[in-house]
Write an enzyme that holds these catalytic residues in place. Structure first.
Site, PDB file in Angstrom:
ATOM      1  N   THR A 192       3.350   1.202   7.092  1.00  0.00           N
ATOM      2  CA  THR A 192       4.520   1.727   6.387  1.00  0.00           C
ATOM      3  C   THR A 192       5.778   0.972   6.778  1.00  0.00           C
ATOM      4  O   THR A 192       6.634   0.683   5.927  1.00  0.00           O
ATOM      5  CB  THR A 192       4.705   3.230   6.687  1.00  0.00           C
ATOM      6  OG1 THR A 192       3.635   3.963   6.083  1.00  0.00           O
ATOM      7  CG2 THR A 192       6.010   3.745   6.123  1.00  0.00           C
ATOM      8  N   PHE A 225      -1.798  -0.857   1.336  1.00  0.00           N
ATOM      9  CA  PHE A 225      -1.636   0.052   0.197  1.00  0.00           C
ATOM     10  C   PHE A 225      -0.236   0.628   0.086  1.00  0.00           C
ATOM     11  O   PHE A 225       0.194   1.069  -0.988  1.00  0.00           O
ATOM     12  CB  PHE A 225      -2.671   1.182   0.274  1.00  0.00           C
ATOM     13  CG  PHE A 225      -2.338   2.293   1.230  1.00  0.00           C
ATOM     14  CD1 PHE A 225      -1.746   3.464   0.781  1.00  0.00           C
ATOM     15  CD2 PHE A 225      -2.637   2.184   2.588  1.00  0.00           C
ATOM     16  CE1 PHE A 225      -1.448   4.506   1.667  1.00  0.00           C
ATOM     17  CE2 PHE A 225      -2.357   3.210   3.465  1.00  0.00           C
ATOM     18  CZ  PHE A 225      -1.754   4.372   3.007  1.00  0.00           C
ATOM     19  N   LYS A 226       0.523   0.606   1.179  1.00  0.00           N
ATOM     20  CA  LYS A 226       1.875   1.171   1.149  1.00  0.00           C
ATOM     21  C   LYS A 226       2.783   0.434   0.156  1.00  0.00           C
ATOM     22  O   LYS A 226       3.797   0.972  -0.281  1.00  0.00           O
ATOM     23  CB  LYS A 226       2.502   1.101   2.542  1.00  0.00           C
ATOM     24  CG  LYS A 226       1.650   1.688   3.670  1.00  0.00           C
ATOM     25  CD  LYS A 226       1.479   3.180   3.540  1.00  0.00           C
ATOM     26  CE  LYS A 226       0.559   3.744   4.614  1.00  0.00           C
ATOM     27  NZ  LYS A 226       1.126   3.791   5.942  1.00  0.00           N
ATOM     28  N   ASP A 227       2.407  -0.798  -0.218  1.00  0.00           N
ATOM     29  CA  ASP A 227       3.215  -1.559  -1.167  1.00  0.00           C
ATOM     30  C   ASP A 227       3.346  -0.851  -2.512  1.00  0.00           C
ATOM     31  O   ASP A 227       4.362  -0.989  -3.198  1.00  0.00           O
ATOM     32  CB  ASP A 227       2.613  -2.942  -1.396  1.00  0.00           C
ATOM     33  CG  ASP A 227       2.789  -3.863  -0.196  1.00  0.00           C
ATOM     34  OD1 ASP A 227       3.817  -3.751   0.490  1.00  0.00           O
ATOM     35  OD2 ASP A 227       1.891  -4.697   0.047  1.00  0.00           O
TER      36      ASP A 227
END
Length: 482
Positions: free
Chosen positions: A142, A107-109
């Protein structure tokens, strides 16, 4: 819109300044001075890139809207394979927001593909020409997402610090094989909190700042302590709500609950910002693993990090100091003085207790729960056997907690990483024989489930490892000065 520090020592800062600085000079985190009002009716039919430009633009008012539109279109197009904000129904009333279809499968993308563009443009807005050196502490995802976003950018250097033996092998290889002349990666002997504390100390070290400034370098952060990391994550809460309403999962205007596997509290805090903007969000359920400091805090009002640290099968949640909680405390208490006092107590004593009013305000929006590795494994198996839905170890924790916290509203679990980032643990949960190699485990997981490993993960097997250095937490300062 102006920004201010959660600890009161910095006010009237522009969005560009907040993003370029990363951390406020007083050690606090930048927060918006007000919450913009969402135009739900106008936004509900927008594509993901169009919505991102609107939501992000409502906070970054000193950025050119045309720039934000172009940046969002470039970010959330081909790199996400047309699946940005993809929502999957798992079973009646339970949904998964799959946030792992980006280039690094986590999800950090969503933030770290857009944030580099915001930082570079922010420097232009401020007429800054120095080199920006970004320091990142990571519990797993991250680091790679930041490296992928910043690699090769002119005027940017990035150093990533991750806990040695504290990530999955796939996560480690994603970082250790990163290409680019402007990147560096270090394993830290310790856990994520050791890495994060070391990086924060560097930011607070005036001598480090002076030495780097003499070389034309200034520090910034890509962790979720940076406002530029957090603001893009608000978007997918809106997009999910609009898609559920579009499919008739609930009536327009009815509330939706979200359950978020939580470590540093940034992803779930983005949901709180969406709620404060006017999105009909019901409960935001904070799901923890055995490092359940947040569960205890939300239930009791006492944050106590003086506890055993557990290495779990969900390593991105193996965190005892959840930095973004400071932002929530500021918003619900309305007092920078109180926040500064609580953070001072945490640094000096390892604990603090908030007042009854602040706790009540938090419990108004947030629920909580936790699950251990065995319960998470059981959830992986159950979701696959009953619903034919394959999830990773972090998402499994959230599914388990969501079951305990569900009401009548639709419940959306944020699925934060591809199951193929943790293939051995997922395969073990499904009852398969577990090979020693993560790559062999990927093949076995595909054979067992019929699901395919993302190419970005499978190709790690043949990529050369560039970074192998392990340092002590106390050496992070020296690494930052290299």
């Amino acid at each position: 819109m102006e920004y201010q520090s959660t600890r009161g020592g910095s006010t009237g800062v522009s969005a560009a300044e907040a993003i370029v600085r990363g951390l406020a000079p007083d050690g606090g985190l930048y927060v918006p001075a007000a919450f913009p009002k969402a135009d739900l009716d106008a936004w509900r039919s927008l594509s993901y890139p169009e919505l991102a430009a609107k939501v992000v633009g409502s906070f970054l008012t000193d950025y050119d809207p045309a720039f934000l539109q172009a940046a969002a279109a470039d970010t959330y197009g081909d790199a996400f394979g047309g699946r940005a904000g993809h929502v999957e129904q798992v079973r009646g009333g339970l949904y998964a927001l799959e946030l792992w279809h980006g280039p690094t499968c986590a999800f950090k993308d969503y933030a770290l593909q857009l944030m580099p563009k915001l930082l570079v443009q922010g420097k232009k807005n401020l007429h800054r020409t120095e080199t920006t050196r970004i320091l990142v502490a990571t519990s797993g995802d991250t680091g790679k997402a930041a490296l992928a976003g910043y690699a090769g950018l002119e005027g940017i250097q990035i150093a990533v610090f991750y806990p040695n033996a504290g990530t999955s092998e796939i996560q480690r290889l994603q970082m250790a094989t990163q290409q680019g002349d402007n990147v560096a990666v270090f394993a830290v002997d310790g856990n994520f909190d050791d890495a994060q504390t070391g990086v924060k100390r560097v930011f607070a070290d005036a001598d480090v700042a002076a030495q780097l400034e003499a070389r034309g370098i200034r520090l910034s952060s890509a962790n979720s302590i940076n406002w530029g990391r957090l603001v893009p994550q608000i978007v997918y809460y809106f997009y999910t709500y609009f898609r559920l309403a579009e499919t008739g999962a609930m009536a327009w205007g009815q509330t939706v609950d979200f359950c978020v596997p939580t470590g540093n509290f940034g992803d779930i805090l983005a949901g709180y910002y969406a709620k404060r903007m006017g999105l009909p969000v019901g409960r935001l359920v904070c799901a923890s693993n055995e490092n359940n400091v947040l569960t205890d805090f939300i239930r009791t009002g006492t944050y106590d990090a003086r506890r055993a640290f557990h290495k779990t099968a969900s390593p991105s949640m193996d965190i005892l100091i959840s930095s973004n909680l400071e932002r929530l405390l500021y918003h619900v208490s309305g007092s920078a003085e109180k926040v500064a006092g609580w953070m001072g107590q945490l640094a000096a004593e390892g604990r603090y207790t908030v007042d009854a009013g602040t706790l009540a305000a938090i419990q108004e929006s947030f629920g909580c729960g936790w699950a251990d590795d065995a319960q998470g494994a059981e959830e992986i198996r159950t979701r696959f056997e009953q619903d034919h839905y394959l999830c990773d170890t972090h998402t499994a924790v959230a599914f388990r907690v969501a079951d305990d916290c569900r009401g009548t509203a639709p419940m959306v679990v944020l699925s934060t990483a591809s199951p193929f980032k943790f293939p051995r643990d997922v395969l073990r949960a499904l009852g398969g024989d577990v090979p020693e190699s993560d790559f062999d485990a990927m093949d076995a997981l595909t054979a067992k489930t019929g699901c395919q490993a993302p190419a970005a993960l499978a190709e790690l097997k043949t990529r050369p490892v560039r970074f192998t250095e392990t340092i002590a937490p106390g050496a992070i300062r020296d690494a930052a000065l290299r």
